[in-house]
Design a protein around this motif. Sequence first.
Motif, short mmCIF file in Angstrom:
data_model
loop_
_atom_site.label_atom_id
_atom_site.label_comp_id
_atom_site.label_asym_id
_atom_site.label_seq_id
_atom_site.Cartn_x
_atom_site.Cartn_y
_atom_site.Cartn_z
N LEU A 346 0.87 -1.26 -0.02
CA LEU A 346 -0.01 0.06 -0.06
C LEU A 346 0.94 1.37 0.01
CD1 LEU A 346 -2.91 -1.00 2.47
CD2 LEU A 346 -3.14 -0.49 -0.09
N VAL A 347 1.91 1.19 0.71
CA VAL A 347 2.90 2.45 1.17
C VAL A 347 3.53 2.88 -0.06
CG1 VAL A 347 4.34 3.69 2.56
CG2 VAL A 347 2.71 2.10 3.39
N CYS A 348 4.24 1.61 -0.79
CA CYS A 348 4.92 1.67 -2.00
C CYS A 348 4.17 2.18 -3.06
CB CYS A 348 5.76 0.36 -2.18
SG CYS A 348 7.00 -0.03 -1.06
N PHE A 349 2.94 1.68 -3.23
CA PHE A 349 2.02 1.98 -4.36
C PHE A 349 1.76 3.56 -4.27
CE2 PHE A 349 -1.64 1.96 -6.96
CZ PHE A 349 -1.25 0.67 -7.83
N THR A 350 1.61 3.89 -3.12
CA THR A 350 1.19 5.45 -2.93
C THR A 350 2.66 6.45 -3.15
OG1 THR A 350 -0.38 5.13 -0.99
CG2 THR A 350 0.70 7.57 -1.08
N THR A 351 3.65 5.88 -2.81
CA THR A 351 4.85 6.57 -3.01
C THR A 351 5.24 6.49 -4.36
OG1 THR A 351 5.73 5.93 -0.73
CG2 THR A 351 7.38 6.51 -2.41
N MET A 352 5.16 5.43 -5.37
CA MET A 352 5.61 5.24 -6.68
C MET A 352 4.61 6.13 -7.46
SD MET A 352 8.33 3.95 -6.97
CE MET A 352 8.54 4.10 -8.74
N GLN A 353 3.41 6.28 -7.12
CA GLN A 353 2.30 7.15 -7.79
C GLN A 353 2.67 8.54 -7.66
OE1 GLN A 353 -1.49 5.61 -6.27
NE2 GLN A 353 -1.96 4.75 -8.14
N HIS A 354 2.96 8.77 -6.28
CA HIS A 354 3.36 10.40 -6.15
C HIS A 354 4.71 10.57 -6.99
CE1 HIS A 354 4.77 13.85 -4.26
NE2 HIS A 354 5.80 13.45 -3.90
N MET A 355 5.66 9.74 -7.28
CA MET A 355 6.77 10.14 -7.96
C MET A 355 6.58 10.41 -9.38
SD MET A 355 10.18 7.69 -8.29
CE MET A 355 11.43 8.25 -9.38
N VAL A 356 5.56 9.30 -9.83
CA VAL A 356 5.04 9.55 -11.51
C VAL A 356 4.39 10.93 -11.72
CG1 VAL A 356 3.79 8.43 -12.93
CG2 VAL A 356 4.90 6.92 -11.68
N ALA A 357 3.51 11.20 -10.53
CA ALA A 357 2.89 12.44 -10.90
C ALA A 357 3.83 13.67 -10.68
CB ALA A 357 1.69 12.39 -9.66
N GLU A 358 4.83 13.74 -9.89
CA GLU A 358 5.75 14.45 -9.85
C GLU A 358 6.63 14.73 -10.96
OE1 GLU A 358 9.07 13.74 -7.05
OE2 GLU A 358 8.31 15.23 -5.75
N LYS A 359 7.01 13.71 -11.70
CA LYS A 359 7.86 13.83 -12.92
C LYS A 359 6.81 13.82 -14.13
CE LYS A 359 11.24 13.80 -10.48
NZ LYS A 359 12.28 14.73 -10.65
N ARG A 360 5.62 14.46 -13.97
CA ARG A 360 4.79 14.49 -15.05
C ARG A 360 5.35 15.32 -16.13
NH1 ARG A 360 -0.85 14.60 -16.48
NH2 ARG A 360 -1.47 16.31 -17.55
N THR A 361 5.94 16.52 -15.90
CA THR A 361 6.41 17.36 -16.59
C THR A 361 7.62 16.90 -17.54
OG1 THR A 361 5.72 19.29 -15.45
CG2 THR A 361 7.32 19.86 -16.93
N GLU A 362 8.49 16.20 -16.67
CA GLU A 362 9.59 15.34 -17.13
C GLU A 362 8.97 14.67 -18.27
OE1 GLU A 362 12.45 12.18 -15.42
OE2 GLU A 362 12.86 14.29 -14.72
N MET A 363 8.13 13.75 -18.06
CA MET A 363 7.50 13.11 -19.13
C MET A 363 7.02 13.62 -20.43
SD MET A 363 5.47 9.87 -17.40
CE MET A 363 4.29 10.55 -16.39
N GLY A 364 6.45 14.55 -20.30
CA GLY A 364 6.36 15.47 -21.38
C GLY A 364 7.16 16.17 -22.10
N THR A 365 8.29 16.37 -21.58
CA THR A 365 9.46 16.84 -22.21
C THR A 365 10.15 15.70 -23.00
OG1 THR A 365 10.03 18.46 -20.39
CG2 THR A 365 12.03 18.05 -21.66
N PHE A 366 10.40 14.52 -22.33
CA PHE A 366 10.98 13.35 -23.03
C PHE A 366 9.84 13.13 -24.16
CE2 PHE A 366 13.30 12.09 -19.05
CZ PHE A 366 14.44 12.07 -19.76
N ARG A 367 8.92 13.14 -24.08
CA ARG A 367 7.85 12.71 -25.33
C ARG A 367 8.17 13.93 -26.55
NH1 ARG A 367 6.35 9.34 -27.21
NH2 ARG A 367 4.16 9.42 -27.57
#
Length: 863
Positions: A346-367
């Motif tokens: 549960l906690v790891c799931f929350t942490t990784m979801q937060h990390m992905v959301a936090e790097k949303r702009t980075e994903m857009g830049t790579f795309r």
Amino acid sequence: MTKRLLLLNTWRELKGSLARFFSIAILLGLGVFVIVGLKSTGPDMRETAISEYQKENLADAQITSPVGFTGADQKAIRQRSSVKTVRFGQMTDVQLKGRAVRVLSTPKTLSTVTVVSGHLPKKQNEIALGTQLEKTYRVGQTITLDGKTKNSKPARLAQRRFKVTGFVKSSEFTRKENLGTTSLSTGQLTTFAVVPKGSFTSQTPNLARVNFKPVTGQAYSKTYEDGVNHQITEIQPFLNHRAKLRRNQLLSDVNQQVKQGQTQLTLLTQQLTLAGQQPAKNQQIKQLQKGLKSATSQRQSIRAITYPIKSRNDYNAGYSAMGANAQRVDVLSDSFPIFFFAVAILVCFTTMQHMVAEKRTEMGTFRALGYSKSESVFSFLTYGILSAVLGTVVGAYLGSTFLPRAIYRAYTADFNYGSLQLQTHWGVIGVAGLLALGCILAAIWSSAYPALKEQAAQLMLPKPPKGGSRILLERWTWFWRRLSFSHKVTARNLFRYKGRMLMTLSGVAACVALLITAFGIRDSLNNIVTVQYRDIVHYDLIGVYNPDSSAKDQYLKTAQKSSQVKRSTGLYTETVTAKNSTLLDNQSISLLVPQNEQQFSQQLSLRSATTHRQLTIPQNGVIVTQKLAKLFNLKQGDTFTFKSATGHAYHVKVAGIAEMYMGHDLVMGPHEYRRIFDQKFVPNAQMIQLKNRRSATINQMARRLTRQSASETVVESNDAKQMIETVLTGLNQVVLILIVASSVLAFVVLFTLTYVNVSERIRELATLKVLGFYPNEVDLYIFRETIILTLVGILIGYGLGDWLHAYIMTVLPPEMAMAQLSLHPANFMVSTVITLLFLVLVMVVMAKQIRRIDMLGALKSVD
């Protein structure tokens, strides 16, 4: 070049969030550690024991005879189609400076012994002692053995003095103390010894060790245990027939002696009368009368001769105890890892979801730069996989080595088994690793996949904040208006971020539940001792004697009139067994038939397991104790079937179920005994309560009883206490490890969730600081939510812990015991304090991070 840039980006992300990386690795590592450790320990313990059984070729079963096996007996047993191997030997019990020792002829092929130091005895006056006495005696020392009393010759041995040639251990005697019952000393064997066959006066063996042909499977497996029990059931009637033939032979010899004695007595009486002498005053008439009395008593003893056969679980206390210990660990492995892994996931799931959301702009830049979708999430995948692999490797290593060794040391402190044989359980490690990796990949996929479906331009924009909405509390206007701004924000945020709220509540509740359960295991078992020996069991020992012995009156005088005795009551007792399809082993049951119910109730309180009201021994039917009723699913009015030592089955009606936490008892009245067994009720034991109930006094009284020639054995109530204490000793370190693991889990959960909360709301916190909020107000903006969720999680954990504790304490105790399902208030208090201390520590650490927030950088727009 592309791969190099992706790796550099991953490395930069890793260095910039080491706390988050290691918290994920620790969470997953804890889950892997517990599941691999507990799942590995039980099989490792069994494998260690099995290797010793195989090395010494431990017999499947033992047959004993009080008068020895004739040549015809031996031949008949060998010719049984189910018997693979049978070896006959000698056995007798002696005393060595007050200790009861079982002396055996040195076994050659079945149930052999392992030399620890010195060598095996070769000469008639040599002996090798069990390792239990290794610190008391030395090789080369001469010892003197006693029989039933001090300075008396031991039965069946040709001499008393022996030279110690070495020290040995045996799979038949794996415990360090209380190796079984005996008629000497305190009634408990303390060790064993082996001597050459020629050291015995008789060459007629009284012990047979047997291996069966049809039995397959390893020790402790259902296949093996069921196979042995089936063979024992099949062979017991045959042994009963052999015992009957031997009884008839011996009775014929004794009857002939009695007939000759009576003839001699008659003739001598007539001669003395004719000579004018008084026969009653003649050293010859009296001798003949004494011989006739002895022969008559001997006839009664002969009628009781049986050839009982016992499996390893019955003749070897260490074998069954080791299996029960491994089974307890198996029970823990089916419950604790589930909670650990559930929280970690549960906690790891929350942490990784937060990390992905936090790097949303980075994903857009790579795309936007032309990177593929998989390359855009490369850093997340690498980051998550590395943390999962690290946690799995460390957790699996410690779980495969440290935890099994710690548990094994705890559970075998009272045993003579060798070093733990560690096995690599790749299947368990693989499942744990897949769970850890699956958790990470699922979290990344659930967050990244929807984002990757958006256009690059949209990804480069910050995610729109959640729309505000009124919460239920706002509708209570009278209360809402009286809340401060900070409290209103806290209330809104609690319900605004429902996912984070549920994660925090679940994580804290599970950790508190684990702590409460871990503390409660020991306390529940401790309660057994308190309740059992304060409210139920009042006697200190049961002295079993031969009711046909000419020395019976002297025995009863010692048991009833000694100055140490507070009260004593007569009863009949014997050990019977019962088994059903769900049990691997025969259950050993003490059959108790009191001579006087009122006196018996002062020694043993028979009270209802449900209402605690005093039970009356019925005229028809029996009272069984509650764990026995539970194992056989018995209720009042049911029919219960048990077997005697000869394998004969008896059926009785259950009239009541009595509270009892240790051991199985079956109580019936004299009337029911006569009806069931179709024989006269004759007491053969005294249930004794002493004025001074210290262990030393109990042992002293036990020795006084066993010195009587009519004595057969003594059973101390302390024996059950010691068994409970052994279980507690084994569980102590296990519980300590679980408490430490649960505590670390609680800390990492609180730290990770608080870290995610702070990271997600950096701009909010920066805004508050710009608006002039004091540092403590800024801290409480976040921590107030954490405190509330932690407190609510603790309350939920109380209920969850109570349920988990009840479940574990139902399945954890051995088949001979049960625990009280009660939790001390101190358990809840200590678990709460530990959790709150971790909360304070987390807040202190995170407060420093909040103080270091760059307000300008946090408020910069990404537009």
